[in-house]
Write an enzyme that holds these catalytic residues in place. Structure first.
Site, mmCIF file in Angstrom:
data_model
loop_
_atom_site.group_PDB
_atom_site.id
_atom_site.type_symbol
_atom_site.label_atom_id
_atom_site.label_comp_id
_atom_site.label_asym_id
_atom_site.label_seq_id
_atom_site.Cartn_x
_atom_site.Cartn_y
_atom_site.Cartn_z
ATOM 1 N N ASN A 97 -0.621 6.662 -2.309
ATOM 2 C CA ASN A 97 0.003 7.945 -2.622
ATOM 3 C C ASN A 97 -0.685 8.716 -3.748
ATOM 4 O O ASN A 97 -0.571 9.932 -3.822
ATOM 5 C CB ASN A 97 1.474 7.701 -2.995
ATOM 6 C CG ASN A 97 2.146 8.941 -3.532
ATOM 7 O OD1 ASN A 97 2.485 9.864 -2.799
ATOM 8 N ND2 ASN A 97 2.334 8.994 -4.851
ATOM 9 N N ASP A 154 0.093 3.380 -11.560
ATOM 10 C CA ASP A 154 -0.091 4.776 -11.971
ATOM 11 C C ASP A 154 -0.969 4.795 -13.213
ATOM 12 O O ASP A 154 -1.087 3.786 -13.927
ATOM 13 C CB ASP A 154 1.263 5.433 -12.260
ATOM 14 C CG ASP A 154 1.209 6.951 -12.196
ATOM 15 O OD1 ASP A 154 1.688 7.512 -11.186
ATOM 16 O OD2 ASP A 154 0.703 7.578 -13.140
ATOM 17 N N ASP A 200 -6.178 2.945 -12.659
ATOM 18 C CA ASP A 200 -7.091 4.024 -12.279
ATOM 19 C C ASP A 200 -7.543 3.712 -10.864
ATOM 20 O O ASP A 200 -8.300 2.757 -10.641
ATOM 21 C CB ASP A 200 -8.281 4.065 -13.245
ATOM 22 C CG ASP A 200 -9.350 5.069 -12.842
ATOM 23 O OD1 ASP A 200 -9.238 5.686 -11.768
ATOM 24 O OD2 ASP A 200 -10.330 5.219 -13.599
ATOM 25 N N VAL A 201 -7.090 4.489 -9.892
ATOM 26 C CA VAL A 201 -7.345 4.143 -8.493
ATOM 27 C C VAL A 201 -8.812 4.270 -8.101
ATOM 28 O O VAL A 201 -9.199 3.824 -7.009
ATOM 29 C CB VAL A 201 -6.470 4.975 -7.533
ATOM 30 C CG1 VAL A 201 -5.003 4.656 -7.731
ATOM 31 C CG2 VAL A 201 -6.748 6.468 -7.680
ATOM 32 N N LYS A 244 -8.564 15.418 1.832
ATOM 33 C CA LYS A 244 -7.403 15.072 2.645
ATOM 34 C C LYS A 244 -7.757 14.951 4.124
ATOM 35 O O LYS A 244 -7.205 14.101 4.829
ATOM 36 C CB LYS A 244 -6.290 16.105 2.427
ATOM 37 C CG LYS A 244 -5.640 16.006 1.051
ATOM 38 C CD LYS A 244 -5.036 14.624 0.789
ATOM 39 C CE LYS A 244 -4.292 14.546 -0.529
ATOM 40 N NZ LYS A 244 -3.658 13.230 -0.754
ATOM 41 N N TYR A 283 -10.152 19.626 -2.227
ATOM 42 C CA TYR A 283 -8.891 19.009 -1.825
ATOM 43 C C TYR A 283 -8.794 18.947 -0.301
ATOM 44 O O TYR A 283 -8.408 17.917 0.272
ATOM 45 C CB TYR A 283 -7.715 19.796 -2.400
ATOM 46 C CG TYR A 283 -6.366 19.159 -2.156
ATOM 47 C CD1 TYR A 283 -5.938 18.090 -2.926
ATOM 48 C CD2 TYR A 283 -5.514 19.629 -1.159
ATOM 49 C CE1 TYR A 283 -4.696 17.497 -2.709
ATOM 50 C CE2 TYR A 283 -4.277 19.050 -0.940
ATOM 51 C CZ TYR A 283 -3.875 17.983 -1.718
ATOM 52 O OH TYR A 283 -2.643 17.402 -1.495
#
Length: 252
Positions: free
Chosen positions: A89, A36, A62-63, A159, A155
């Site tokens: 996630n 996270d 940091d993804v 997705k 968004y």
């Protein structure tokens, strides 16, 4: 203990759905690596899991960073020797902007976190899993990835993209023992709204039209229960599925 002797990596695992998944997996015997961006919340979750007798490690991640993602996988190998489950996630919301008022900055940020991050993680995981007899990937999508009227353009696009990525990966790697499935939450009682500031007036009014149709807010533990099923051997023949967990909101 449905996940005994398994190790799971969970991004965005310090709060909301990710935290519920981490705690549920740990309660069911898994070692959990929680990634996270928020250090304080990470420490809180690890402390809670270990206090309950679970096994957990954490790493600030940091993804959108390839080096951070690499460090996350390396921690799992160093701490637990292997990994079996990846839960993509981590994600953020947009400001409900339709395309006409969408900024380049918002578009790039949403795609980087919600789509490119999972792509980099899945790329590493499938190569590792293919060399080690298989594995399991669970992606947190959204009902916004199944339709068009639940959020802003960025968004919604991010997705839809991550759902397509997951389904393509499920097909491509099925014969290598790798399962990839998507959970599509509706409204859930989490802190994701923290990423939403200065809402777009037009988009907020438009995309909230469907909000009253939501039966109720879901609880993170309800999403975690579905993730537990998908991660377990009970779901051994479930691959390439997109499972709405929204009380039926997507049907309206």
């Amino acid at each position: 203990m449905k996940l005994a002797n398994k190790t799971a990596i969970i991004t965005g695992g310090a709060s909301g759905i990710g935290r519920a998944i981490a705690e549920t997996f740990a309660q069911n015997g898994a070692n959990v690596v929680i990634a996270d961006i928020n250090r304080d919340r990470l420490e809180e979750v690890v402390a809670a899991i270990t206090a309950s007798g679970g096994s957990a490690a954490s790493i600030v991640t940091d993804v959108t960073s390839s080096s951070d993602n690499e460090a996350m996988f390396n921690l799992a190998l160093e701490k637990f020797g292997s990994y079996d489950i990846l839960v993509c996630n981590a994600g953020i919301m947009d400001h409900f902007a339709p395309v006409g008022t969408l900024s380049d900055e918002m578009w790039q940020k949403l795609l980087a976190i919600n789509t490119t991050g999972p792509m980099m993680q899945m790329r590493t995981a499938v190569n590792y899993f293919a060399a080690h007899g298989g594995g399991n990937i669970i992606v947190t999508g959204s009902v916004a990835g199944l339709g068009a009227g639940r959020s802003g353009a960025a968004y919604t696009a991010s997705k839809h993209a991550v759902v397509g990525l997951a389904l393509n990966t499920a097909f491509a790697y099925a014969k290598k023992g790798i399962r990839v499935n998507v959970i599509a939450p509706g409204g859930v009682a989490t802190n994701i709204a923290e990423s939403m500031q200065q809402l777009d007036p037009e988009g907020s009014q438009l995309f909230n039209i469907g909000a009253p149709l939501m039966p109720r807010l879901g609880e993170p533990t309800e999403l975690a229960a579905v993730a537990l099923f998908l991660a377990s051997d009970e779901a051994s023949f479930v691959n390439g599925a997109v499972i709405p967990v929204d009380g039926g909101w997507n049907t309206y």
